[in-house]
Design a protein around this motif. Structure first.
Motif, PDB file in Angstrom:
ATOM      1  N   THR A  25     -20.822 -62.357  42.309  1.00 44.89           N
ATOM      2  CA  THR A  25     -19.947 -63.178  42.691  1.00 44.89           C
ATOM      3  C   THR A  25     -18.269 -64.516  42.071  1.00 44.89           C
ATOM      4  N   GLU A  26     -18.273 -63.993  40.376  1.00 48.60           N
ATOM      5  CA  GLU A  26     -17.277 -63.852  40.536  1.00 48.60           C
ATOM      6  C   GLU A  26     -15.986 -63.004  41.252  1.00 48.60           C
ATOM      7  N   ILE A  27     -16.242 -61.560  40.876  1.00 47.32           N
ATOM      8  CA  ILE A  27     -15.620 -61.274  41.600  1.00 47.32           C
ATOM      9  C   ILE A  27     -14.742 -61.216  43.482  1.00 47.32           C
ATOM     10  N   GLN A  28     -16.639 -61.978  43.630  1.00 50.77           N
ATOM     11  CA  GLN A  28     -16.552 -62.879  44.359  1.00 50.77           C
ATOM     12  C   GLN A  28     -15.112 -63.695  44.824  1.00 50.77           C
ATOM     13  N   PHE A  34      -7.582 -58.762  45.958  1.00 46.31           N
ATOM     14  CA  PHE A  34      -7.817 -57.756  44.910  1.00 46.31           C
ATOM     15  C   PHE A  34      -8.259 -56.100  45.745  1.00 46.31           C
ATOM     16  N   THR A  35      -6.790 -55.702  46.183  1.00 44.78           N
ATOM     17  CA  THR A  35      -7.139 -54.826  46.936  1.00 44.78           C
ATOM     18  C   THR A  35      -6.189 -53.908  46.544  1.00 44.78           C
ATOM     19  N   CYS A  36      -6.893 -52.914  45.819  1.00 41.13           N
ATOM     20  CA  CYS A  36      -5.757 -51.790  45.041  1.00 41.13           C
ATOM     21  C   CYS A  36      -6.886 -50.472  44.784  1.00 41.13           C
ATOM     22  N   SER A  37      -6.469 -49.420  44.196  1.00 43.65           N
ATOM     23  CA  SER A  37      -6.989 -48.052  43.906  1.00 43.65           C
ATOM     24  C   SER A  37      -6.601 -47.906  42.336  1.00 43.65           C
ATOM     25  N   TYR A  38      -7.710 -47.428  41.485  1.00 41.32           N
ATOM     26  CA  TYR A  38      -7.155 -46.762  40.287  1.00 41.32           C
ATOM     27  C   TYR A  38      -8.346 -46.159  39.858  1.00 41.32           C
ATOM     28  N   LEU A  39      -7.864 -45.324  38.670  1.00 40.80           N
ATOM     29  CA  LEU A  39      -8.251 -44.402  37.817  1.00 40.80           C
ATOM     30  C   LEU A  39      -9.006 -44.939  36.929  1.00 40.80           C
ATOM     31  N   GLU A  52     -10.820 -53.249  48.245  1.00 45.27           N
ATOM     32  CA  GLU A  52     -10.026 -53.696  49.488  1.00 45.27           C
ATOM     33  C   GLU A  52     -11.152 -55.491  49.782  1.00 45.27           C
ATOM     34  N   SER A  53     -10.086 -56.233  49.336  1.00 40.52           N
ATOM     35  CA  SER A  53     -10.228 -57.679  49.744  1.00 40.52           C
ATOM     36  C   SER A  53     -11.764 -58.185  48.707  1.00 40.52           C
ATOM     37  N   GLY A  54     -11.557 -57.516  47.371  1.00 37.03           N
ATOM     38  CA  GLY A  54     -12.512 -57.494  46.731  1.00 37.03           C
ATOM     39  C   GLY A  54     -13.840 -57.197  46.534  1.00 37.03           C
ATOM     40  N   LEU A 112       2.217 -53.582  37.198  1.00 34.62           N
ATOM     41  CA  LEU A 112       2.572 -54.474  37.587  1.00 34.62           C
ATOM     42  C   LEU A 112       0.931 -54.949  38.691  1.00 34.62           C
ATOM     43  N   VAL A 113       0.832 -53.401  39.230  1.00 37.12           N
ATOM     44  CA  VAL A 113      -1.164 -54.273  40.382  1.00 37.12           C
ATOM     45  C   VAL A 113      -2.056 -54.090  39.448  1.00 37.12           C
ATOM     46  N   LEU A 114      -1.966 -53.571  38.067  1.00 40.05           N
ATOM     47  CA  LEU A 114      -3.862 -54.425  37.132  1.00 40.05           C
ATOM     48  C   LEU A 114      -2.867 -55.297  36.678  1.00 40.05           C
TER      49      LEU A 114
END
Length: 135
Positions: A25-28, A34-39, A52-54, A112-114
């Motif tokens: 619920t917190e992330i939503q 919240f849109t990104c890709s990370y390793l 994408e969008s959380g 910056l994205v982070l």
């Protein structure tokens, strides 16, 4: 009750992580943008997490170096990630900043994205206490 003797498969962990994140619920609440890709690099295993969008839309386990693009990386030893996955982590294993200042965690790429997604990324790392270590 017996202790878990080995980590789940990379695919099982990826599925559990995506489900926990998508149902959090917190992330939503915070994740509209919240849109990104990370390793997430745990030495023994790596994952590219696409959001994408959380919502986690895909987790690629152990991708090749050019298989999936990502904007930033969170890298640490398998031992560090195992500590993050403890129900109550030891000091300096409770967050990415503490681990990057005092342990072997490294933050690389487009920071910056982070930073733009820091609250949701922090929450996803906290979810390791629920789903367990990625290794």
């Amino acid at each position: 009750m017996s202790a878990q003797t080995s980590a789940p498969t990379a695919e099982a962990w990826a599925e559990a992580f995506a489900e926990a994140s998508n149902n959090d619920t917190e992330i939503q609440a915070h994740g509209k943008y919240f849109t990104c890709s990370y390793l997430l690099d745990a030495t023994d295993r790596t994952y590219v997490i696409q959001v994408e969008s959380g919502r986690v839309t895909h987790v690629t386990a152990n991708p090749g170096p050019l298989d999936v693009a990502y904007q930033f990386a969170i890298r640490a030893s398998a031992d560090t990630w195992r500590e993050f996955g403890q129900p109550v982590p030891a000091p300096m294993f409770h967050g990415i900043w503490a681990a990057s200042f005092q342990r072997d965690m490294k933050l690389e790429g487009d920071i910056l994205v982070l930073m733009q997604n820091l609250r949701c990324i922090t929450r996803q790392v906290e979810l390791l206490r629920v789903v367990g270590s990625p290794v």
